[in-house]
Enzyme design. Structure first.
Site, PDB file in Angstrom:
ATOM      1  N   GLY A 138       0.818  -1.199   0.000  1.00 52.38           N
ATOM      2  CA  GLY A 138       0.000   0.000   0.000  1.00 52.38           C
ATOM      3  C   GLY A 138       0.858   1.257   0.000  1.00 52.38           C
ATOM      4  O   GLY A 138       1.988   1.274  -0.495  1.00 52.38           O
ATOM      5  N   SER A 139       0.328   2.308   0.577  1.00 51.97           N
ATOM      6  CA  SER A 139       0.985   3.613   0.482  1.00 51.97           C
ATOM      7  C   SER A 139       2.268   3.731   1.277  1.00 51.97           C
ATOM      8  O   SER A 139       3.004   4.710   1.111  1.00 51.97           O
ATOM      9  CB  SER A 139       0.009   4.711   0.912  1.00 51.97           C
ATOM     10  OG  SER A 139      -1.035   4.833  -0.032  1.00 51.97           O
ATOM     11  N   THR A 140       2.573   2.757   2.138  1.00 52.55           N
ATOM     12  CA  THR A 140       3.872   2.803   2.823  1.00 52.55           C
ATOM     13  C   THR A 140       5.012   2.696   1.809  1.00 52.55           C
ATOM     14  O   THR A 140       6.110   3.178   2.060  1.00 52.55           O
ATOM     15  CB  THR A 140       4.011   1.669   3.858  1.00 52.55           C
ATOM     16  OG1 THR A 140       3.785   0.412   3.222  1.00 52.55           O
ATOM     17  CG2 THR A 140       3.020   1.852   5.001  1.00 52.55           C
TER      18      THR A 140
END
Length: 489
Positions: free
Chosen positions: A217-219
């Site tokens: 995801g956005s990590t």
């Protein structure tokens, strides 16, 4: 000697030679395979004939041995077994062993070659053979904070000391208590069956921190930002990017949108703070698949032989076509990562770009407590330059400290915290509940970074925004970081 006697003598000589050859074959050629044969009960009887050495955390044993009846004199015990199982693994009379219990079995059982003279002396003096000890790098307070924070949620936590690579916490939930099947009774058999994936769909024996890979995801936008800065695609964190909103994926008619924030032509710092999909997808496309792979690999991706000493699953950034590579840049393409891998990213950023090899065995001790082996910190790579790492720190700290940032729940009073939230969609047409991610590090007033953390919660809330990672996983990361900091006071 007459001819019949000579024939008998030759035949007997051949029989003796055959026996000698067979004996030497068994003693030297087949010795290892016979010793490891699961059907050879003598090996297990010997292994459990004496108390097993201990696994140590913060100077205290988290394992032990108790006397039993039957062929096996002793069986293994654990303190807070479910909390420590992702670290120790199990050691069972009936089902063998895994993780540290298996990898360090020679020391723990007292059969390691390095204990030969000690064992010989004990045999001559009539003293019972003793196993050595395995001293871990784990921090008991951090482990407890991670385990308590996850509670009944399915997920994992990995925490690392950035300057050395020491693993400070490694938690996977749901977990299992290895004490329940350490023996060989019917009750042990039933307890073993109960935690198998066929009986329990949540698969409590899966070490999610090391052996499960997830869409990050956005990590993963931290890696994309690193690639953009290192390749010169952006001038600096506060320079505006030439990014439309929405952004049409390359070679596609699909428009990528943002969950929140004014992302058109946003700066890199702002884009990370509110997690603009459009900015990072376009940036990944601009950098290109080949350079994105190289940057990911500097952080530890595509390494199938990462041993802690327990082997971690390989985190993947693949060769991809242009639209998939753009989605990889926001952690929603084909790339996948373990929680340990994502902790490594935060750790490298906190350590001014230097990535240290993660490990969780600090020392191997003889029964006399003399060190037999001490692990030395090892640099894996310079993931990014110190300049880029410090720019990433500024961006990640904005995520936590700015009122618009998605990581506010990870704040710790008097401590500089950098972080990145993530909500990873998965399932057919993203129909499943998203995974909630948070990666972070803590820095003290003296500039040292005692801990970097990655948290993933599988059964995240239905909210699709990146703020889910901050809301669910962020507080767990905060508590783990605070536990490490407080334990050093």
């Amino acid at each position: 000697m007459n001819k019949p006697l000579r024939r008998i003598a030759i035949f007997c000589g051949l029989l003796v030679l055959t026996l000698l050859l067979r004996d030497n074959y068994l003693q030297y050629v087949k010795a290892d395979s016979l010793a490891s044969d699961t059907k050879n009960r003598r090996v297990n009887i010997t292994r459990y004939s004496t108390p097993r050495g201990d696994i140590i955390v913060d100077g205290k044993a988290i394992t032990g041995s108790v006397e039993t009846t039957g062929d096996y004199k002793y069986k293994r015990t654990w303190s807070n077994g479910a909390m420590w199982a992702p670290v120790t693994g199990y050691s069972s009379q009936a089902f063998g062993a895994n993780q540290l219990e298996k990898l360090e079995d020679g020391i723990l059982s007292g059969n390691d070659d390095r204990l030969f003279f000690r064992n010989t002396l004990d045999m001559l003096t009539g003293k019972e053979k003793q196993g050595g000890s395995v001293v871990t790098t784990l921090n008991a307070a951090a482990q407890k904070a991670a385990y308590t924070g996850l509670g009944d949620k399915k997920g994992a936590v990995a925490a690392i000391e950035p300057s050395t690579g020491k693993i400070l916490a490694l938690v996977s939930t749901p977990s299992y208590d290895p004490s329940k099947f350490a023996g060989s009774s019917n009750a042990d058999q039933e307890a073993w069956q109960a935690v198998q994936k066929g009986k329990d769909a949540d698969d409590p024996m899966l070490n999610r921190a090391l052996r499960e890979t997830y869409p990050p995801g956005s990590t993963f936008k931290v890696v994309t930002a690193a690639a953009a800065l290192e390749s010169g695609e952006v001038d600096g964190v506060d320079s505006k990017t030439d990014t439309p909103a929405p952004f049409k994926l390359p070679q596609s008619s699909t428009n990528l949108t943002n969950e929140h924030g004014a992302c058109e032509n946003a700066t890199l710092r702002y884009a990370l703070m509110v997690s603009c999909n459009t900015v990072f997808a376009k940036m990944s496309d601009n950098v290109g698949n080949e350079k994105m792979i190289k940057q990911a690999e500097k952080f530890g991706f595509n390494n199938p032989e990462l041993d802690t000493p327990v082997r971690a699953a390989e985190s993947i950034y693949p060769k991809d076509n242009a639209p998939q590579n753009a989605l990889d840049g926001i952690g929603q393409g084909s790339n996948r990562a373990t929680p340990l891998q994502m902790a490594m990213i935060a750790s490298a950023v906190a350590n001014d770009g230097k990535l240290m090899k993660p490990y969780m065995v600090d020392q191997i001790l003889a029964p006399s407590v003399d060190p037999l082996e001490t692990t030395q910190p090892q640099e894996l790579s310079q993931a990014v330059s110190a300049k880029t790492a410090q720019a990433l720190q500024k961006m990640m700290e904005t995520v936590v400290n700015d009122p618009q940032g998605t990581g506010g729940k990870a704040k710790i009073s008097g401590v500089k915290v950098g972080g990145k939230t993530g909500t990873a969609q998965h399932g057919l047409n993203n129909s499943e509940k998203p995974y909630a991610w948070f990666i972070s590090y803590a820095k003290l007033s003296d500039g040292s970074a005692p801990v970097a953390v990655a948290v993933v919660v599988e059964d995240g809330a239905a909210n699709r925004g990146d703020i889910t990672g901050g809301g669910l996983a962020g507080p767990i990361a905060r508590d783990v970081m605070k536990a490490v900091i407080d334990s050093k006071k």
